[in-house]
Design an enzyme around this catalytic site. Structure first.
Site, PDB file in Angstrom:
ATOM      1  N   LYS A 197       0.844  -1.116   0.038  1.00  0.00           N
ATOM      2  CA  LYS A 197       0.026  -0.084  -0.035  1.00  0.00           C
ATOM      3  C   LYS A 197       0.803   1.352   0.224  1.00  0.00           C
ATOM      4  O   LYS A 197       1.981   1.427   0.276  1.00  0.00           O
ATOM      5  CB  LYS A 197      -0.971  -0.019   1.203  1.00  0.00           C
ATOM      6  CG  LYS A 197      -1.962  -0.861   0.858  1.00  0.00           C
ATOM      7  CD  LYS A 197      -3.190  -0.854   1.769  1.00  0.00           C
ATOM      8  CE  LYS A 197      -4.382  -1.868   1.043  1.00  0.00           C
ATOM      9  NZ  LYS A 197      -5.638  -1.996   2.423  1.00  0.00           N
ATOM     10  N   ARG A 248      -4.181  -9.746   4.671  1.00  0.00           N
ATOM     11  CA  ARG A 248      -4.475  -9.876   3.195  1.00  0.00           C
ATOM     12  C   ARG A 248      -3.265  -9.607   2.287  1.00  0.00           C
ATOM     13  O   ARG A 248      -2.999  -8.562   2.502  1.00  0.00           O
ATOM     14  CB  ARG A 248      -5.623  -9.285   3.197  1.00  0.00           C
ATOM     15  CG  ARG A 248      -6.307  -9.133   1.757  1.00  0.00           C
ATOM     16  CD  ARG A 248      -7.551  -8.103   1.789  1.00  0.00           C
ATOM     17  NE  ARG A 248      -8.139  -8.141   0.290  1.00  0.00           N
ATOM     18  CZ  ARG A 248      -7.561  -7.138  -0.755  1.00  0.00           C
ATOM     19  NH1 ARG A 248      -6.680  -6.396  -0.441  1.00  0.00           N
ATOM     20  NH2 ARG A 248      -8.203  -7.222  -1.787  1.00  0.00           N
TER      21      ARG A 248
END
Ligand code: HH2
Length: 287
Positions: free
Chosen positions: A232, A266
């Site tokens: 991210k 995840r």
């Protein structure tokens, strides 16, 4: 370093009579069947490539597979239900037939959730925490699916413009508590719920880092935590790295998340993160 001391609830009850033991941290492999996801958009759009990717991730040690057909990256455009169904359902069907691990579907739409569960999916990963579609809560309650409730501030087009919090951890905790209570009132038992602070969803770098380092403050909610840090933007901001260069930064964030109490991570890079998770867990268990 502060580590989690509280034992999170260790069963996650899913659709189709399945249960997942969360007595060790699990790895959820990401399968995006989208043209525009931020790190792997367009790679698994055709069903052969998607099925192969899912099988590979299970071989690499993924404990669950999360399939999504609508990108949630900042600025992504909404996908109509018909298009989401067209992209997703054949792949969910094929993956559920092929792999033994539970399949989760990353969707905010009740119609998509219902059809996906009909094809064998057992978990609904709703990044809107049941807010986007008023019909979603009934689908989850009726099917007995596992449910991921995630926090976000704003929605995709605007969420990263100027996220604001007084106390990000306190606000995320209060929000997740409220959404869990709402789900309970609608007939979703707590053992069907996993909570997620929503890293990168309406949060700047400081917000994301605070949530990670204070993750154990969310354990008071009494449900297992899922965390999505993989590749991210906040990792790119700290390290000055492009999306495909963030594996070490992801490893560091996954390690801290597991040490602070996350039970599901995840991730895109299953082989590497599976080792990180197992190693951190072994160290933690040696206390
Ligand atoms: N992050 C993304 C998508 N879904 N679901 C949960 N529960 N938690 C997350 O942190 C999360 C999520 C965004 O990542 P990705 O799927 O890789 O990208 P995109 O949204 O562009 O498809």
């Amino acid at each position: 370093m502060i580590v989690h001391t509280q034992k999170p609830a260790d069963t996650f009850t899913l659709a189709h009579g399945r249960r997942l033991a969360l007595d060790r941290p699990l790895v959820m492999g990401i399968l995006n069947v989208t043209p525009d996801s931020f790190s792997d958009g367009g790679r698994y759009l055709d069903s052969h490539a998607a099925l192969e990717r899912a099988t590979t991730m299970v071989g690499e040690g993924a404990d669950l597979i999360d399939i999504g057909a609508e990108s949630s990256r900042p600025g992504a455009l909404p996908v109509p239900a018909a298009e989401e169904l067209r992209r997703l359902i054949p792949i969910v069907r094929a993956v559920c037939r092929q792999v033994a691990v539970p399949v989760s579907v990353d969707t905010t739409k009740a119609v998509v959730a219902e059809q996906a569960i009909g094809q064998g999916a057992t978990i609904i990963n709703d990044i809107s925490a049941l807010e986007a579609d008023p019909a979603m809560v009934a689908v989850v309650a009726r099917t007995g699916a596992g449910l991921v409730l995630m926090h976000r501030q704003g929605t995709s087009p605007t969420m990263q413009v100027k996220p604001q919090y007084g106390d990000v951890v306190g606000e995320v905790r209060a929000y997740l508590q409220t959404r869990m209570e709402m789900a309970s009132r609608a007939g979703i038992a707590e053992d069907h719920i996993v909570l997620d602070p929503g890293i990168g969803f309406g949060k700047n770098r400081e917000h994301n880092l605070a949530l990670l380092t204070r993750l154990e403050e969310l354990l008071v909610l009494g449900r297992p935590l899922l965390l999505g840090v993989s590749r991210k933007a906040f990792i790119g901001e700290v390290l000055g790295r492009q999306t495909d260069e963030r594996i070490w930064g992801t490893a560091a964030a996954v390690a801290v998340a597991v040490l602070r109490g996350a039970r599901i991570v995840r991730v895109h890079d299953v082989t590497a993160m599976r080792d990180v998770v197992r190693m951190v867990h072994a160290i933690h268990e040696a206390r």
